[in-house]
Motif scaffolding. Sequence first.
Motif, PDB file in Angstrom:
ATOM      1  N   PHE A 489      42.978  54.510  43.530  1.00  0.00           N
ATOM      2  CA  PHE A 489      41.774  55.188  44.005  1.00  0.00           C
ATOM      3  C   PHE A 489      40.973  54.219  44.868  1.00  0.00           C
ATOM      4  N   CYS A 490      40.585  54.673  46.056  1.00  0.00           N
ATOM      5  CA  CYS A 490      39.722  53.908  46.955  1.00  0.00           C
ATOM      6  C   CYS A 490      38.455  54.737  47.134  1.00  0.00           C
ATOM      7  N   THR A 528      36.624  49.964  45.100  1.00  0.00           N
ATOM      8  CA  THR A 528      35.367  50.579  45.529  1.00  0.00           C
ATOM      9  C   THR A 528      34.818  49.817  46.732  1.00  0.00           C
ATOM     10  N   PHE A 529      34.047  50.503  47.561  1.00  0.00           N
ATOM     11  CA  PHE A 529      33.418  49.827  48.706  1.00  0.00           C
ATOM     12  C   PHE A 529      32.004  50.359  48.893  1.00  0.00           C
ATOM     13  N   LEU A 536      37.912  45.112  44.139  1.00  0.00           N
ATOM     14  CA  LEU A 536      38.965  45.634  43.268  1.00  0.00           C
ATOM     15  C   LEU A 536      38.376  45.748  41.868  1.00  0.00           C
ATOM     16  N   ALA A 537      37.839  46.920  41.562  1.00  0.00           N
ATOM     17  CA  ALA A 537      37.164  47.125  40.282  1.00  0.00           C
ATOM     18  C   ALA A 537      38.135  47.145  39.116  1.00  0.00           C
ATOM     19  N   LEU A 566      39.653  50.199  52.950  1.00  0.00           N
ATOM     20  CA  LEU A 566      41.048  50.514  53.260  1.00  0.00           C
ATOM     21  C   LEU A 566      41.906  49.254  53.311  1.00  0.00           C
ATOM     22  N   LEU A 567      41.365  48.159  53.874  1.00  0.00           N
ATOM     23  CA  LEU A 567      42.130  46.917  53.948  1.00  0.00           C
ATOM     24  C   LEU A 567      42.340  46.313  52.564  1.00  0.00           C
ATOM     25  N   GLU A 568      41.341  46.429  51.696  1.00  0.00           N
ATOM     26  CA  GLU A 568      41.508  45.949  50.322  1.00  0.00           C
ATOM     27  C   GLU A 568      42.584  46.766  49.598  1.00  0.00           C
ATOM     28  N   ALA A 569      42.573  48.069  49.821  1.00  0.00           N
ATOM     29  CA  ALA A 569      43.608  48.921  49.223  1.00  0.00           C
ATOM     30  C   ALA A 569      44.988  48.529  49.741  1.00  0.00           C
ATOM     31  N   ALA A 570      45.099  48.247  51.052  1.00  0.00           N
ATOM     32  CA  ALA A 570      46.384  47.841  51.614  1.00  0.00           C
ATOM     33  C   ALA A 570      46.865  46.535  50.993  1.00  0.00           C
ATOM     34  N   ASP A 571      45.942  45.606  50.746  1.00  0.00           N
ATOM     35  CA  ASP A 571      46.318  44.325  50.153  1.00  0.00           C
ATOM     36  C   ASP A 571      46.783  44.510  48.706  1.00  0.00           C
TER      37      ASP A 571
END
Length: 668
Positions: A489-490, A528-529, A536-537, A566-571
């Motif tokens: 989940f983002c 979350t952003f 990264l919760a 989105l970039l954190e999710a990709a990582d």
Amino acid sequence: MPTHYPFSAVVSSDDMALALVLTTISPEVGGVLVRGEKGTAKSTMVRALAGVLPPIDVVAGDRFASRPGETSPDGDWPLDAAIETRPVRLVELPVGATEDRVLGSLHLSRALSDGVAEYEPGLLARAHRGILYVDEVNLLHDHLVDLLLDAAAMGRSTVERDGVSVEHAARFVLVGTMNPEEGELRPQLLDRFGLTVEVAAPRDPALRAEVVRRRMAFDASPEAFAASYAEPERALTDRIAGARKLVGEVELSDDSLLTIAELCAAFDVDGLRADLVTARAAVAHAAWCGRTSVTRDDIRVAARLALPHRRRRNPFDAPGLDEELLDQVLGDDDPEPPTDPEPDPDGPGGGEPTDSDSSEGSSAEEGSPDAPVVEKGRQGPSRDQAPADQPSAGTPVAAGAPYRPRLFTVAGTGAGESGRRSRAVTETGRRVGARKSQGPGGSIHLLETLRAAAPHQHARGRTSGPVRFAEQDLRLATREGRESNLVLFCVDASGSMAARKRMEQVKTAILSLLLDAYQRRDKVGLVTFRGAAADLALPPTHSVEIAARRLDDLPAGGRTPLAEGLLEAADVLRRERLRDPRRRPLLVVVTDGRATHGSEAVARSRQAAEHLAGQGVSSLVVDCEDGRFRMGLAATLADHLQAEHTAIGQVSAAALTHAVRTAREGAA
């Protein structure tokens, strides 16, 4: 033979020791599930249990550990058959075991070389009259857990596969251990375990020091350390043997049976399995204490071990027992007869566990962090009663009651672990083809194996008789079923999402999807952003319970760094792909599509979305935009992600059904 840590040397483990002992005295109790944080001697104690059990007599040469006079697939053994005495086996079932390994299957070497359909016993046969231990049982595939529990309840295993038809005895003590942080067992499977124990590291510094002292002494000289506990181990073995002889003579009066029924009714447990398990555990406890009649104290101990896990209704509930209600139902007016003397401080399980034992938990072989605290009786997050529609930045808003969501899947056909979400080639499911064997495991496809061997019969010199097989002829069935996925989940937690009604709606949708992920055996993660960065919760985990708690604490407010999210999710997905390449991800982006962090926020968000799309990530955009005038930014984001787009009001399966029905009626 390696020396195991002595059972009686584990410090302050009365609840766990007692549960293990009771189920070995009376295997009909149904086994033990041990739940607890890492480093609490769960595995150590289970492996030590086999060392204190009395040895058993088996028919010499029988592969199924049969008693003289029993029938086994190896023959009908007469009463005067040669016997041998051996220790009880502890059979460990690895999490990655296949159904063939558990049940047994066709003996491949005999089938290919001699054309004989001979049964090769599996782990259930090996565990007969012993202990079957599953570490991290919550990670075992559900169909295997069902299979184990059915065999443990029936005492027999039936195999009908690959031209083999075999039925054999499979009476064993099933013990499972698990760390709740890695995910829970489904309530239906929890109920199938007879007893459950919650363990935690002791908080008393003196006890922790004693744990370390004993562990270091064992590591320095295992043989000498085990020898120092030889006498307590022998005494424990003799006491278990005596309790087994006495258990058949214990009387369970009608009054005691009625008290057990009143307890189970008061705690609102489902079905009658709780009544049976509590009664059997009370009888076993009476025998363990040397009594021939069940007392109220026996019922109390049995209820504390048999009922807590049967009160759960969904994965967000915590197991537990209301001690005040237990005392109220049992009463304390009648004096109890003298019970067992105080246990030896050097040996666990010497008598009934005290309240302090239950609250303190079990011992640890190593230190560990505090276990996560779960609200008792939780049915989901409580609704925030604050009147303001716009909470201040950083103030969390609670979710509403979860609903049944639509099924969202990953496109294509995967090859991940069995689950209930996306299409995949798995060990279970419908047969769709065949493949060459590339190692042990798998179900034989007999027809395709014969087809592969048929063209070579003349070259192999066959003129009559059985078909001549070679190893290269072997074909295994290819099956298509469902796999579990990583649902990441983002979530947009910025100021544009901070209106109380909207954030409550968002959290309710996520909570519903979390519940769905739990039921489909997925891993979940939460990014979350808000403000100026993404966080990264929750790293990917099997525990949706922890994810729900993190969702509770999710605040809202500030600007919208969509690109950073989105970039954190990709990582996160990149790291998980390296860790578990077979598990395919489903990215769920919950946002209204606005990007307000930085002067080039929109362009950076588009680039991040296209980067994810280029990685082949299956995505879903849950559009949180509402109101009469809409900008459609979430739909544009879905286009860049090449993702499925749905309004937050259409996440519910009921809402989608209603919309389709309305559209059909309008067309008519």
